[in-house]
Each structure stands twice: as structure tokens, then as C-alpha cells.
Scaffold this motif. Structure first.
Motif, PDB file in Angstrom:
ATOM      1  N   ASP A   2       0.871  -1.146  -0.129  1.00 51.62           N
ATOM      2  CA  ASP A   2      -0.116   0.000   0.076  1.00 51.62           C
ATOM      3  C   ASP A   2       0.875   1.255  -0.185  1.00 51.62           C
ATOM      4  O   ASP A   2       2.262   1.252   0.261  1.00 51.62           O
ATOM      5  N   ILE A   3       0.315   2.344  -0.112  1.00 49.53           N
ATOM      6  CA  ILE A   3       0.858   3.706  -0.423  1.00 49.53           C
ATOM      7  C   ILE A   3       1.703   3.980   1.069  1.00 49.53           C
ATOM      8  O   ILE A   3       2.837   4.478   0.894  1.00 49.53           O
ATOM      9  N   GLU A   4       1.277   3.839   1.918  1.00 48.54           N
ATOM     10  CA  GLU A   4       1.727   3.950   3.468  1.00 48.54           C
ATOM     11  C   GLU A   4       3.179   3.207   3.488  1.00 48.54           C
ATOM     12  O   GLU A   4       4.178   3.868   4.060  1.00 48.54           O
ATOM     13  N   LYS A   5       3.191   1.938   3.095  1.00 47.97           N
ATOM     14  CA  LYS A   5       4.482   1.192   2.780  1.00 47.97           C
ATOM     15  C   LYS A   5       5.311   1.783   2.237  1.00 47.97           C
ATOM     16  O   LYS A   5       6.399   1.687   2.447  1.00 47.97           O
ATOM     17  N   GLN A   6       4.970   2.139   0.989  1.00 45.71           N
ATOM     18  CA  GLN A   6       5.851   2.616   0.098  1.00 45.71           C
ATOM     19  C   GLN A   6       6.660   3.867   0.631  1.00 45.71           C
ATOM     20  O   GLN A   6       7.695   4.120   0.255  1.00 45.71           O
ATOM     21  N   GLN A  37       7.480  -8.619   4.479  1.00 45.55           N
ATOM     22  CA  GLN A  37       5.923  -8.653   5.000  1.00 45.55           C
ATOM     23  C   GLN A  37       5.180  -8.449   3.811  1.00 45.55           C
ATOM     24  O   GLN A  37       4.085  -9.308   3.932  1.00 45.55           O
ATOM     25  N   GLN A  38       5.563  -8.047   2.594  1.00 41.46           N
ATOM     26  CA  GLN A  38       4.805  -8.010   1.533  1.00 41.46           C
ATOM     27  C   GLN A  38       4.689  -9.502   0.870  1.00 41.46           C
ATOM     28  O   GLN A  38       3.701  -9.782   0.277  1.00 41.46           O
ATOM     29  N   ASP A  39       5.619 -10.219   0.933  1.00 39.63           N
ATOM     30  CA  ASP A  39       5.717 -11.291   0.261  1.00 39.63           C
ATOM     31  C   ASP A  39       4.933 -12.607   0.987  1.00 39.63           C
ATOM     32  O   ASP A  39       4.800 -13.628   0.425  1.00 39.63           O
ATOM     33  N   ARG A  40       4.653 -12.447   2.281  1.00 35.65           N
ATOM     34  CA  ARG A  40       4.186 -13.565   2.934  1.00 35.65           C
ATOM     35  C   ARG A  40       2.642 -13.549   2.485  1.00 35.65           C
ATOM     36  O   ARG A  40       1.775 -12.702   2.490  1.00 35.65           O
TER      37      ARG A  40
END
Length: 45
Positions: A2-6, A37-40
Motif C-alpha cells: 500500500d501507499i503507506e508502506k511505499q 511482509q509483502q511477500d507473506r
């Protein structure tokens, strides 16, 4: 991702570029954790 993580990754990346040594390594680890975290796969409850 999501935008926040980016935004957080970009903020960490820019911070890492300004420092050296162990601090830069810690920031690099944080960035890698965001990608991990993204890959899980998401589990259903």
C-alpha cells in the motif's frame, strides 16, 4: 504494497543514504523487513 508502506520505504531509503556504518545497516534491515511482509501470503482466520 500500500501507499503507506511505499512512503515508509522511501523515507527509510533516503535516511539510509545520509548515514553510514551500523545505523545504515539497521535501516537496510528495516527496509528488507517491509519487503518480507509483502511477500507473506495472507491467511484466512
Amino acid at each position: 504494497m500500500d501507499i503507506e508502506k511505499q512512503r515508509e520505504i522511501i523515507r527509510l531509503w533516503n535516511r539510509m543514504r545520509r548515514v553510514e556504518g551500523p545505523i545504515a545497516e539497521e535501516i537496510r534491515i528495516q527496509i528488507l523487513e517491509y519487503f518480507a511482509q509483502q511477500d507473506r501470503p495472507k491467511r484466512a482466520a
